[in-house]
Design a protein around this motif. Structure first.
Motif, PDB file in Angstrom:
ATOM      1  N   ARG A   1      37.488  22.280  54.613  1.00 32.71           N
ATOM      2  CA  ARG A   1      38.715  21.703  54.058  1.00 32.71           C
ATOM      3  C   ARG A   1      38.445  21.399  52.586  1.00 32.71           C
ATOM      4  NH1 ARG A   1      43.103  20.238  56.271  1.00 32.71           N
ATOM      5  NH2 ARG A   1      42.245  20.153  58.359  1.00 32.71           N
ATOM      6  N   ILE A   2      39.198  22.078  51.704  1.00 32.20           N
ATOM      7  CA  ILE A   2      38.978  21.956  50.265  1.00 32.20           C
ATOM      8  C   ILE A   2      40.256  22.323  49.519  1.00 32.20           C
ATOM      9  CG2 ILE A   2      38.072  24.314  50.101  1.00 32.20           C
ATOM     10  CD1 ILE A   2      36.105  23.322  47.972  1.00 32.20           C
ATOM     11  N   ARG A   3      40.458  21.726  48.373  1.00 34.87           N
ATOM     12  CA  ARG A   3      41.612  22.023  47.509  1.00 34.87           C
ATOM     13  C   ARG A   3      42.945  21.940  48.251  1.00 34.87           C
ATOM     14  NH1 ARG A   3      37.484  25.244  45.014  1.00 34.87           N
ATOM     15  NH2 ARG A   3      37.599  26.936  46.501  1.00 34.87           N
ATOM     16  N   GLY A   4      43.066  20.989  49.162  1.00 32.51           N
ATOM     17  CA  GLY A   4      44.313  20.781  49.885  1.00 32.51           C
ATOM     18  C   GLY A   4      44.575  21.770  51.001  1.00 32.51           C
ATOM     19  N   GLY A   5      43.570  22.553  51.370  1.00 34.02           N
ATOM     20  CA  GLY A   5      43.748  23.528  52.440  1.00 34.02           C
ATOM     21  C   GLY A   5      42.433  23.807  53.137  1.00 34.02           C
ATOM     22  N   LEU A   6      42.379  24.920  53.856  1.00 42.41           N
ATOM     23  CA  LEU A   6      41.164  25.357  54.533  1.00 42.41           C
ATOM     24  C   LEU A   6      40.736  26.688  53.935  1.00 42.41           C
ATOM     25  CD1 LEU A   6      42.208  24.583  58.205  1.00 42.41           C
ATOM     26  CD2 LEU A   6      40.505  23.362  56.865  1.00 42.41           C
ATOM     27  N   GLU A   7      39.442  26.820  53.645  1.00 41.76           N
ATOM     28  CA  GLU A   7      38.917  28.058  53.079  1.00 41.76           C
ATOM     29  C   GLU A   7      37.624  28.433  53.788  1.00 41.76           C
ATOM     30  OE1 GLU A   7      38.612  28.157  48.810  1.00 41.76           O
ATOM     31  OE2 GLU A   7      40.387  26.900  48.576  1.00 41.76           O
ATOM     32  N   THR A   8      37.319  29.720  53.810  1.00 38.40           N
ATOM     33  CA  THR A   8      36.074  30.191  54.403  1.00 38.40           C
ATOM     34  C   THR A   8      35.083  30.573  53.310  1.00 38.40           C
ATOM     35  OG1 THR A   8      36.928  32.444  54.576  1.00 38.40           O
ATOM     36  CG2 THR A   8      37.167  31.026  56.516  1.00 38.40           C
ATOM     37  N   PHE A   9      33.803  30.366  53.625  1.00 38.29           N
ATOM     38  CA  PHE A   9      32.704  30.689  52.725  1.00 38.29           C
ATOM     39  C   PHE A   9      31.595  31.345  53.533  1.00 38.29           C
ATOM     40  CE2 PHE A   9      34.903  27.231  50.729  1.00 38.29           C
ATOM     41  CZ  PHE A   9      34.720  27.381  49.360  1.00 38.29           C
ATOM     42  N   LEU A  10      30.805  32.232  52.913  1.00 42.66           N
ATOM     43  CA  LEU A  10      29.581  32.702  53.536  1.00 42.66           C
ATOM     44  C   LEU A  10      28.640  31.511  53.609  1.00 42.66           C
ATOM     45  CD1 LEU A  10      28.911  36.166  51.886  1.00 42.66           C
ATOM     46  CD2 LEU A  10      29.733  35.689  54.195  1.00 42.66           C
ATOM     47  N   ALA A  11      27.942  31.362  54.727  1.00 42.01           N
ATOM     48  CA  ALA A  11      27.091  30.187  54.945  1.00 42.01           C
ATOM     49  C   ALA A  11      25.670  30.610  55.292  1.00 42.01           C
ATOM     50  CB  ALA A  11      27.663  29.337  56.072  1.00 42.01           C
ATOM     51  N   TRP A  12      24.724  30.190  54.486  1.00 44.02           N
ATOM     52  CA  TRP A  12      23.303  30.437  54.718  1.00 44.02           C
ATOM     53  C   TRP A  12      22.632  29.154  55.214  1.00 44.02           C
ATOM     54  CZ3 TRP A  12      20.691  35.020  54.262  1.00 44.02           C
ATOM     55  CH2 TRP A  12      21.368  36.071  53.648  1.00 44.02           C
ATOM     56  N   SER A  13      21.657  29.302  56.100  1.00 45.02           N
ATOM     57  CA  SER A  13      20.878  28.154  56.570  1.00 45.02           C
ATOM     58  C   SER A  13      19.435  28.596  56.783  1.00 45.02           C
ATOM     59  CB  SER A  13      21.453  27.604  57.870  1.00 45.02           C
ATOM     60  OG  SER A  13      21.380  28.581  58.891  1.00 45.02           O
ATOM     61  N   ASP A  14      18.512  27.634  56.758  1.00 46.63           N
ATOM     62  CA  ASP A  14      17.096  27.949  56.979  1.00 46.63           C
ATOM     63  C   ASP A  14      16.818  28.360  58.414  1.00 46.63           C
ATOM     64  OD1 ASP A  14      16.440  27.427  54.334  1.00 46.63           O
ATOM     65  OD2 ASP A  14      15.854  25.349  54.735  1.00 46.63           O
ATOM     66  N   THR A  15      17.587  27.817  59.345  1.00 47.88           N
ATOM     67  CA  THR A  15      17.410  28.124  60.767  1.00 47.88           C
ATOM     68  C   THR A  15      18.709  28.700  61.317  1.00 47.88           C
ATOM     69  OG1 THR A  15      18.115  25.911  61.421  1.00 47.88           O
ATOM     70  CG2 THR A  15      15.756  26.247  61.089  1.00 47.88           C
ATOM     71  N   GLU A  16      18.619  29.345  62.452  1.00 48.52           N
ATOM     72  CA  GLU A  16      19.813  29.877  63.105  1.00 48.52           C
ATOM     73  C   GLU A  16      20.677  28.727  63.607  1.00 48.52           C
ATOM     74  OE1 GLU A  16      19.030  32.810  66.082  1.00 48.52           O
ATOM     75  OE2 GLU A  16      17.569  33.840  64.823  1.00 48.52           O
ATOM     76  N   LEU A  17      21.973  28.825  63.349  1.00 49.59           N
ATOM     77  CA  LEU A  17      22.939  27.827  63.831  1.00 49.59           C
ATOM     78  C   LEU A  17      24.058  28.566  64.556  1.00 49.59           C
ATOM     79  CD1 LEU A  17      23.201  25.643  60.597  1.00 49.59           C
ATOM     80  CD2 LEU A  17      21.902  25.117  62.663  1.00 49.59           C
ATOM     81  N   PRO A  18      24.433  28.127  65.758  1.00 50.69           N
ATOM     82  CA  PRO A  18      25.451  28.836  66.526  1.00 50.69           C
ATOM     83  C   PRO A  18      26.875  28.569  66.025  1.00 50.69           C
ATOM     84  CG  PRO A  18      24.670  26.947  67.763  1.00 50.69           C
ATOM     85  CD  PRO A  18      23.840  27.008  66.519  1.00 50.69           C
ATOM     86  N   LYS A  19      27.748  29.496  66.385  1.00 52.79           N
ATOM     87  CA  LYS A  19      29.180  29.342  66.125  1.00 52.79           C
ATOM     88  C   LYS A  19      29.642  28.005  66.692  1.00 52.79           C
ATOM     89  CE  LYS A  19      33.559  31.361  67.537  1.00 52.79           C
ATOM     90  NZ  LYS A  19      34.209  32.470  68.244  1.00 52.79           N
ATOM     91  N   GLY A  20      30.509  27.298  65.943  1.00 55.42           N
ATOM     92  CA  GLY A  20      31.043  26.023  66.391  1.00 55.42           C
ATOM     93  C   GLY A  20      30.255  24.816  65.910  1.00 55.42           C
TER      94      GLY A  20
END
Length: 75
Positions: free
Chosen positions: A30-49
């Motif tokens: 949630r950003i700039r008054g709406g919802l936006e998607t971004f590519l997301a990197w993490s050090d470990t695997e994180l599941p959907k949700g």
């Protein structure tokens, strides 16, 4: 505190799980008054949700995330 324009410091939910250093997932923020998607990197695997916290940005549409526990502490 974060700027309305920056995803850093915001929480979001992974729409596509991350694969650690093998590849990014996708996070809805949630950003700039709406919802936006971004590519997301993490050090470990994180599941959907997974709820995540954006800890850094890698450019306009790419962020670094960590798992974020939103549960309330028990008394």
């Amino acid at each position: 505190m974060h700027s309305d324009l920056s995803p850093s410091g915001r929480t979001g939910v992974l729409l596509v799980g991350t694969r650690g250093q093998r590849g990014p997932g996708e996070v809805l923020i949630r950003i700039r008054g709406g919802l936006e998607t971004f590519l997301a990197w993490s050090d470990t695997e994180l599941p959907k949700g997974t709820t995540v916290l954006v800890v850094d940005t890698r450019g306009r549409r790419t962020v670094d995330v960590v798992a974020w526990d939103v549960s309330e502490p028990t008394s």
